[in-house]
Scaffold this motif. Structure first.
Motif, PDB file in Angstrom:
ATOM      1  N   LEU A  35       0.793  -1.227   0.000  1.00 10.77           N
ATOM      2  CA  LEU A  35       0.000   0.000   0.000  1.00 10.77           C
ATOM      3  C   LEU A  35       0.827   1.279   0.000  1.00 10.77           C
ATOM      4  O   LEU A  35       0.584   2.178  -0.808  1.00 10.77           O
ATOM      5  CB  LEU A  35      -0.938  -0.007   1.213  1.00 10.77           C
ATOM      6  CG  LEU A  35      -1.871   1.198   1.354  1.00 10.77           C
ATOM      7  CD1 LEU A  35      -2.845   1.271   0.188  1.00 10.77           C
ATOM      8  CD2 LEU A  35      -2.616   1.137   2.680  1.00 10.77           C
ATOM      9  N   VAL A  36       1.797   1.406   0.890  1.00 14.31           N
ATOM     10  CA  VAL A  36       2.586   2.644   0.951  1.00 14.31           C
ATOM     11  C   VAL A  36       4.081   2.342   0.868  1.00 14.31           C
ATOM     12  O   VAL A  36       4.911   3.066   1.416  1.00 14.31           O
ATOM     13  CB  VAL A  36       2.277   3.454   2.220  1.00 14.31           C
ATOM     14  CG1 VAL A  36       0.871   4.013   2.156  1.00 14.31           C
ATOM     15  CG2 VAL A  36       2.455   2.621   3.493  1.00 14.31           C
ATOM     16  N   ALA A 143      -4.687   3.296  10.699  1.00 14.95           N
ATOM     17  CA  ALA A 143      -4.257   4.055  11.870  1.00 14.95           C
ATOM     18  C   ALA A 143      -2.879   4.682  11.678  1.00 14.95           C
ATOM     19  O   ALA A 143      -2.604   5.753  12.229  1.00 14.95           O
ATOM     20  CB  ALA A 143      -4.259   3.152  13.108  1.00 14.95           C
ATOM     21  N   TYR A 144      -2.006   4.027  10.893  1.00 13.26           N
ATOM     22  CA  TYR A 144      -0.671   4.605  10.728  1.00 13.26           C
ATOM     23  C   TYR A 144      -0.398   5.133   9.324  1.00 13.26           C
ATOM     24  O   TYR A 144       0.549   5.897   9.117  1.00 13.26           O
ATOM     25  CB  TYR A 144       0.410   3.578  11.118  1.00 13.26           C
ATOM     26  CG  TYR A 144       0.610   2.414  10.188  1.00 13.26           C
ATOM     27  CD1 TYR A 144       1.411   2.522   9.063  1.00 13.26           C
ATOM     28  CD2 TYR A 144       0.010   1.179  10.436  1.00 13.26           C
ATOM     29  CE1 TYR A 144       1.609   1.454   8.205  1.00 13.26           C
ATOM     30  CE2 TYR A 144       0.210   0.095   9.582  1.00 13.26           C
ATOM     31  CZ  TYR A 144       1.009   0.237   8.482  1.00 13.26           C
ATOM     32  OH  TYR A 144       1.194  -0.827   7.635  1.00 13.26           O
ATOM     33  N   VAL A 145      -1.228   4.775   8.358  1.00 14.52           N
ATOM     34  CA  VAL A 145      -0.956   5.181   6.975  1.00 14.52           C
ATOM     35  C   VAL A 145      -1.448   6.595   6.681  1.00 14.52           C
ATOM     36  O   VAL A 145      -0.778   7.359   5.987  1.00 14.52           O
ATOM     37  CB  VAL A 145      -1.596   4.183   5.995  1.00 14.52           C
ATOM     38  CG1 VAL A 145      -1.603   4.745   4.577  1.00 14.52           C
ATOM     39  CG2 VAL A 145      -0.849   2.859   6.030  1.00 14.52           C
ATOM     40  N   LEU A 163       9.717  -0.864  13.727  1.00 15.35           N
ATOM     41  CA  LEU A 163       8.562  -1.173  14.568  1.00 15.35           C
ATOM     42  C   LEU A 163       7.348  -1.523  13.720  1.00 15.35           C
ATOM     43  O   LEU A 163       6.701  -2.564  13.919  1.00 15.35           O
ATOM     44  CB  LEU A 163       8.248   0.021  15.477  1.00 15.35           C
ATOM     45  CG  LEU A 163       7.009  -0.106  16.361  1.00 15.35           C
ATOM     46  CD1 LEU A 163       7.175  -1.233  17.374  1.00 15.35           C
ATOM     47  CD2 LEU A 163       6.737   1.217  17.077  1.00 15.35           C
ATOM     48  N   VAL A 164       7.028  -0.663  12.756  1.00 15.87           N
ATOM     49  CA  VAL A 164       5.814  -0.842  11.961  1.00 15.87           C
ATOM     50  C   VAL A 164       5.894  -2.091  11.091  1.00 15.87           C
ATOM     51  O   VAL A 164       4.903  -2.817  10.921  1.00 15.87           O
ATOM     52  CB  VAL A 164       5.563   0.415  11.088  1.00 15.87           C
ATOM     53  CG1 VAL A 164       4.439   0.165  10.093  1.00 15.87           C
ATOM     54  CG2 VAL A 164       5.214   1.599  11.978  1.00 15.87           C
ATOM     55  N   ILE A 201      -4.731   6.677   0.980  1.00 13.76           N
ATOM     56  CA  ILE A 201      -5.621   5.974   1.889  1.00 13.76           C
ATOM     57  C   ILE A 201      -7.080   6.156   1.498  1.00 13.76           C
ATOM     58  O   ILE A 201      -7.963   5.396   1.935  1.00 13.76           O
ATOM     59  CB  ILE A 201      -5.384   6.475   3.335  1.00 13.76           C
ATOM     60  CG1 ILE A 201      -5.762   5.408   4.350  1.00 13.76           C
ATOM     61  CG2 ILE A 201      -6.106   7.775   3.599  1.00 13.76           C
ATOM     62  CD1 ILE A 201      -4.874   4.204   4.307  1.00 13.76           C
ATOM     63  N   ARG A 202      -7.357   7.135   0.628  1.00 15.10           N
ATOM     64  CA  ARG A 202      -8.736   7.385   0.232  1.00 15.10           C
ATOM     65  C   ARG A 202      -9.335   6.244  -0.580  1.00 15.10           C
ATOM     66  O   ARG A 202     -10.553   6.184  -0.766  1.00 15.10           O
ATOM     67  CB  ARG A 202      -8.829   8.702  -0.546  1.00 15.10           C
ATOM     68  CG  ARG A 202      -8.594   9.935   0.322  1.00 15.10           C
ATOM     69  CD  ARG A 202      -8.756  11.221  -0.444  1.00 15.10           C
ATOM     70  NE  ARG A 202     -10.031  11.302  -1.142  1.00 15.10           N
ATOM     71  CZ  ARG A 202     -10.422  12.376  -1.834  1.00 15.10           C
ATOM     72  NH1 ARG A 202      -9.621  13.435  -1.909  1.00 15.10           N
ATOM     73  NH2 ARG A 202     -11.577  12.387  -2.452  1.00 15.10           N
ATOM     74  N   GLN A 203      -8.496   5.346  -1.063  1.00 14.08           N
ATOM     75  CA  GLN A 203      -9.030   4.172  -1.756  1.00 14.08           C
ATOM     76  C   GLN A 203     -10.051   3.442  -0.887  1.00 14.08           C
ATOM     77  O   GLN A 203     -11.058   2.942  -1.385  1.00 14.08           O
ATOM     78  CB  GLN A 203      -7.895   3.217  -2.131  1.00 14.08           C
ATOM     79  CG  GLN A 203      -8.373   1.957  -2.866  1.00 14.08           C
ATOM     80  CD  GLN A 203      -7.236   1.025  -3.227  1.00 14.08           C
ATOM     81  OE1 GLN A 203      -6.115   1.158  -2.737  1.00 14.08           O
ATOM     82  NE2 GLN A 203      -7.502   0.078  -4.112  1.00 14.08           N
ATOM     83  N   PHE A 204      -9.809   3.402   0.423  1.00 11.95           N
ATOM     84  CA  PHE A 204     -10.686   2.651   1.314  1.00 11.95           C
ATOM     85  C   PHE A 204     -12.004   3.365   1.573  1.00 11.95           C
ATOM     86  O   PHE A 204     -13.023   2.717   1.833  1.00 11.95           O
ATOM     87  CB  PHE A 204      -9.961   2.371   2.630  1.00 11.95           C
ATOM     88  CG  PHE A 204      -8.800   1.436   2.471  1.00 11.95           C
ATOM     89  CD1 PHE A 204      -8.974   0.067   2.550  1.00 11.95           C
ATOM     90  CD2 PHE A 204      -7.525   1.925   2.215  1.00 11.95           C
ATOM     91  CE1 PHE A 204      -7.908  -0.801   2.390  1.00 11.95           C
ATOM     92  CE2 PHE A 204      -6.455   1.069   2.053  1.00 11.95           C
ATOM     93  CZ  PHE A 204      -6.644  -0.297   2.130  1.00 11.95           C
ATOM     94  N   SER A 205     -12.017   4.697   1.507  1.00 14.57           N
ATOM     95  CA  SER A 205     -13.272   5.437   1.716  1.00 14.57           C
ATOM     96  C   SER A 205     -13.995   5.724   0.409  1.00 14.57           C
ATOM     97  O   SER A 205     -15.230   5.635   0.343  1.00 14.57           O
ATOM     98  CB  SER A 205     -12.990   6.753   2.454  1.00 14.57           C
ATOM     99  OG  SER A 205     -12.054   7.548   1.737  1.00 14.57           O
ATOM    100  N   ASP A 206     -13.247   6.046  -0.636  1.00 18.15           N
ATOM    101  CA  ASP A 206     -13.867   6.375  -1.922  1.00 18.15           C
ATOM    102  C   ASP A 206     -14.241   5.147  -2.736  1.00 18.15           C
ATOM    103  O   ASP A 206     -15.128   5.208  -3.595  1.00 18.15           O
ATOM    104  CB  ASP A 206     -12.917   7.247  -2.753  1.00 18.15           C
ATOM    105  CG  ASP A 206     -12.668   8.605  -2.130  1.00 18.15           C
ATOM    106  OD1 ASP A 206     -13.535   9.068  -1.377  1.00 18.15           O
ATOM    107  OD2 ASP A 206     -11.602   9.194  -2.382  1.00 18.15           O
ATOM    108  N   HIS A 207     -13.564   4.019  -2.473  1.00 19.67           N
ATOM    109  CA  HIS A 207     -13.816   2.780  -3.224  1.00 19.67           C
ATOM    110  C   HIS A 207     -13.872   1.611  -2.238  1.00 19.67           C
ATOM    111  O   HIS A 207     -13.004   0.722  -2.267  1.00 19.67           O
ATOM    112  CB  HIS A 207     -12.719   2.564  -4.267  1.00 19.67           C
ATOM    113  CG  HIS A 207     -12.519   3.727  -5.194  1.00 19.67           C
ATOM    114  ND1 HIS A 207     -13.261   3.902  -6.340  1.00 19.67           N
ATOM    115  CD2 HIS A 207     -11.683   4.802  -5.101  1.00 19.67           C
ATOM    116  CE1 HIS A 207     -12.873   5.028  -6.938  1.00 19.67           C
ATOM    117  NE2 HIS A 207     -11.927   5.586  -6.210  1.00 19.67           N
ATOM    118  N   PRO A 208     -14.863   1.592  -1.364  1.00 23.01           N
ATOM    119  CA  PRO A 208     -14.882   0.618  -0.262  1.00 23.01           C
ATOM    120  C   PRO A 208     -14.975  -0.837  -0.703  1.00 23.01           C
ATOM    121  O   PRO A 208     -14.673  -1.726   0.093  1.00 23.01           O
ATOM    122  CB  PRO A 208     -16.104   1.043   0.557  1.00 23.01           C
ATOM    123  CG  PRO A 208     -16.972   1.797  -0.396  1.00 23.01           C
ATOM    124  CD  PRO A 208     -16.032   2.502  -1.314  1.00 23.01           C
TER     125      PRO A 208
END
Length: 278
Positions: A35-36, A143-145, A163-164, A201-208
């Motif tokens: 993802l990132v 939460a971290y992205v 850590l991540v 990260i908007r992929q998860f809200s704009d394209h659920p």
């Protein structure tokens, strides 16, 4: 260690950075990151594979050295990433290919192998992701992205990555430092942060529903190697078993000592991937 050649190509209207290994080899492997992350995550694997293959490791739009989106809602989604992938193949004159996808890159591989590249995909490796996502794991990632922190020093940034990405498994000090150096940038205030657009990260809200892909998974006809980190929270063991049941071309390999997602950097993992691709 060898270094890749950097190429910059325009795909779907954006400048995309591609690390290329084994230029001149006739067969092609595409390695698409999480993802990132960036294409440099595959350095160890790609160097090994370059003995036989040309290996293309792009930075997805909004990551690494690739251009950021002007319209995040339209460009940070699998429909847009598919266009980028197809233009990438055209730019490098790739007809048939093998695909190695970690996390998000694996999900994109599922979409392509079960759809527009069904007849061109010779082998598909999916690294620790399935045709759906468990909500708790998504919440952990979000939460971290969405708000990448800033650091005063490279040592602080590297400590954060250690850590991540601890679930990646065993990595040497040199590998952690390379990860830090290949996935950071300076902000205007001079501090260091991670080299991606927080809007990805908007992929998860704009394209659920982007990651809901069971029909595409069942349509894949290429041989598939599915890797699962033994402690992964993104690919539960019963889901992995269901994937093998619903696509008989799939072989499941559980990777010990890893969560999400195996780094594909140690000899056992590299050899397993190379053996499958070859």
């Amino acid at each position: 260690m060898m270094l890749p050649q950097s190429h910059y190509v325009f795909c779907a209207g954006r400048e995309i950075h591609v690390s290329v290994w084994g230029e001149g080899n006739p067969e092609t492997v595409v390695c698409w990151h999480g993802l990132v992350r960036t294409g440099r995550d595959f350095d160890i694997l790609a160097e090994h594979l370059s003995r036989r293959f040309r290996v293309l490791c792009p930075d997805a739009p909004g990551r690494g050295l690739s251009q950021w989106a002007e319209e995040p809602a339209a460009e940070y989604c699998f429909t847009a990433y598919q266009r980028v992938a197809l233009d990438l193949l055209a730019a490098f004159a790739v007809d048939r290919l093998r695909w190695v996808g970690s996390s998000m890159g694996g999900a994109l591989g599922i979409r392509l192998a079960g759809g527009v590249l069904k007849d061109r995909m010779e082998r598909l490796l999916v690294n620790d992701i399935g045709p759906q996502l468990p909500p708790p794991a998504v919440e952990r990632i979000l939460a971290y992205v969405g708000n990448p922190p800033a650091f005063d020093s490279m040592a602080e940034l590297e400590a954060y990555l250690r850590l991540v990405y601890k679930p990646y498994g065993a990595m040497t000090d040199g590998e952690w430092r390379r990860m830090a150096e290949t996935s950071c940038r300076r902000r205007d205030d001079g501090r260091l942060t991670l080299h991606y657009d927080p809007a990805v990260i908007r992929q998860f809200s704009d394209h659920p529903r982007d990651y809901d892909q069971w029909p595409g998974w069942e349509a894949i006809t290429a041989p598939v190697l599915l890797l699962r980190g033994e402690s992964s929270d993104l690919l539960p063991p019963d889901w992995a078993a269901e994937m093998t049941r619903r696509n008989s071309r799939t072989r499941l390999l559980e990777v010990k000592g890893c969560g999400h997602a195996p780094a594909l950097n140690v000899p056992e993992q590299v050899d397993a991937v190379a053996s499958f691709l070859e």
